[in-house]
Write an enzyme that holds these catalytic residues in place. Structure first.
Site, PDB file in Angstrom:
ATOM      1  CE1 TYR A  35       0.912   0.024   4.363  1.00 42.88           C
ATOM      2  CE2 TYR A  35      -0.228   1.600   4.312  1.00 42.88           C
ATOM      3  CZ  TYR A  35       0.725   0.927   4.995  1.00 42.88           C
ATOM      4  OH  TYR A  35       0.586   1.279   6.315  1.00 42.88           O
ATOM      5  CE  LYS A 149       2.968   3.392   3.046  1.00 44.12           C
ATOM      6  NZ  LYS A 149       3.422   2.778   5.029  1.00 44.12           N
ATOM      7  CD  GLU A 182      10.056   1.282  10.097  1.00 44.92           C
ATOM      8  OE1 GLU A 182      10.145   2.016   9.595  1.00 44.92           O
ATOM      9  OE2 GLU A 182       9.622   0.638   9.388  1.00 44.92           O
ATOM     10  CG  LEU A 206       7.862   2.445   4.642  1.00 37.76           C
ATOM     11  CD1 LEU A 206       8.145   1.530   4.112  1.00 37.76           C
ATOM     12  CD2 LEU A 206       6.671   3.177   5.200  1.00 37.76           C
TER      13      LEU A 206
HETATM   14  N1  PDD Z   1       2.828   5.392   7.653  1.00 39.95           N
HETATM   15  N2  PDD Z   1       7.266   3.605   8.833  1.00 39.95           N
HETATM   16  C1  PDD Z   1       6.480   2.988   8.718  1.00 39.95           C
HETATM   17  C2  PDD Z   1       6.288   1.212   9.490  1.00 39.95           C
HETATM   18  C3  PDD Z   1       5.268   3.447   8.191  1.00 39.95           C
HETATM   19  O1  PDD Z   1       4.116   2.692   8.326  1.00 39.95           O
HETATM   20  C4  PDD Z   1       5.266   5.052   8.019  1.00 39.95           C
HETATM   21  C5  PDD Z   1       4.085   5.433   7.423  1.00 39.95           C
HETATM   22  C6  PDD Z   1       6.091   5.747   7.752  1.00 39.95           C
HETATM   23  C7  PDD Z   1       6.090   6.895   7.283  1.00 39.95           C
HETATM   24  O2  PDD Z   1       7.162   6.923   6.273  1.00 39.95           O
HETATM   25  P1  PDD Z   1       6.407   8.499   5.604  1.00 39.95           P
HETATM   26  O3  PDD Z   1       6.654   9.386   6.003  1.00 39.95           O
HETATM   27  O4  PDD Z   1       6.314   8.021   3.691  1.00 39.95           O
HETATM   28  O5  PDD Z   1       4.430   8.105   5.987  1.00 39.95           O
HETATM   29  C8  PDD Z   1       8.089   5.146   8.724  1.00 39.95           C
HETATM   30  C9  PDD Z   1       1.636   5.926   6.401  1.00 39.95           C
HETATM   31  C10 PDD Z   1       1.526   6.854   6.849  1.00 39.95           C
HETATM   32  C11 PDD Z   1       0.271   4.727   7.320  1.00 39.95           C
HETATM   33  O6  PDD Z   1       0.971   3.669   7.549  1.00 39.95           O
HETATM   34  O7  PDD Z   1      -0.836   4.965   7.634  1.00 39.95           O
END
Ligand code: PDD
Length: 286
Positions: A35, A149, A182, A206
């Site tokens: 996703y 992701k 993270e 990620l």
């Molecule tokens: N989550 N690490 C993980 C495990 C994440 O699921 C996310 C993002 C991030 C941050 O990535 P970004 O800056 O590209 O949003 C780091 C999204 C927002 C979600 O699952 O809703």
């Protein structure tokens, strides 16, 4: 019920309430999918190309063919945004390997499932920005491809529940060496001896689009940046922050019921947050 919300499902826009997928979809049966989440502020997508590139990488990483070109995906994302009522929105794209009788080994050539939805983008309140978030740490129980992701988010769901039960906002994963990796849905960064530090990109984290933006704006404003493994017992940690599409950068003021630094939202963190907001304004104007 959300009668006014519209979802895109496999070639058609429909009311979210009518939007369904087959029970033999491999996303449902095996979490066999990936996703992406992209933010849109008043019609301006933040770093859409970077999100599309990561979507492509995630598909490649699990060997699911992209159901359309990235240009077509951008059009779908735009149309989903326009068909929904939110000025500030999170557009969620999910791709699974498709539906077929349940068998670990995919049977034959499948048509991937593609859904796109739009939700209101929640903004952290000024009070929350000022007080910061509470975090806990947990031993990392996730799989070994966190750079993808994946929709297989059970460990993250468990982590969030544990955080909630302990009156915290986010749980952050530590690996066996005690490296801070993270959060369940965020990246984590720290100020250590005045340097912005975060775990390097590898299979344990990620590659957050917001993480990258935070590092870039920090560098551009002359702050020293280092991508390296770090642990909680390092001397010189004065601030911590988490980053994600939905949060930009937020100060972490408590970790495992202990104050981070002086327990107040970090000054450098708030500066980075401000630089990011300015960068978002710049991108919006471009
Ligand atoms: N989550 N690490 C993980 C495990 C994440 O699921 C996310 C993002 C991030 C941050 O990535 P970004 O800056 O590209 O949003 C780091 C999204 C927002 C979600 O699952 O809703």
């Amino acid at each position: 019920m959300n009668p006014t919300l519209t979802a895109y499902v496999n070639g058609q826009f429909m009311s979210l309430d009518d939007a369904t997928i087959h029970i033999e979809d491999r996303g449902f049966q095996f979490a066999d999918g990936i996703y992406e989440v992209v933010a849109c502020f008043g019609g301006h997508f933040l770093d859409l190309d970077a999100h599309l590139a990561r979507l492509q990488r995630s598909c490649d990483g699990v060997n699911i063919p992209l159901p359309c070109s990235l240009d077509e995906m951008a059009v779908l994302i735009q149309e989903t945004y326009e068909r929904n009522p939110y000025a500030d929105a999170m557009i969620y794209v999910q791709i699974t390997r498709g539906a077929s009788p349940r068998s670990h080994l995919p049977q034959g050539k499948l048509t991937p499932t593609l859904i796109v939805t739009s939700r209101h983008l929640p903004q952290p309140s000024n009070e929350k920005i000022a007080t910061g978030v509470r975090g806990i740490t947990l031993q990392d129980i996730r799989w070994k491809h966190c750079e993808i992701k994946s929709i297989a988010l059970l460990a993250s769901v468990m982590g969030k529940q544990e955080a909630h039960a302990r009156h915290a906002d986010e749980a952050f994963w530590l690996n066996e060496q005690g490296h801070v990796l993270e959060g369940c849905s965020t990246n984590i960064l720290a100020i250590i001896d005045g340097v912005l530090v975060t775990h390097p990109l590898d299979h344990q984290v990620l590659g957050g689009i917001t993480r990258k933006m935070a590092l870039n704006v920090a560098k551009a404003h002359g702050l020293a940046v280092m991508e390296r493994a770090w642990t909680l017992d390092e001397a010189g940690i004065t601030e911590m922050m988490m980053s994600s599409t939905t949060n930009a950068v937020m100060p972490i003021t408590t970790l495992n019921d202990t104050s981070v630094g002086d327990g107040k939202a970090g000054k450098t963190t708030l500066r980075i947050r401000q630089w990011m907001i300015e960068e978002m304004e710049r991108l919006r104007a471009a």
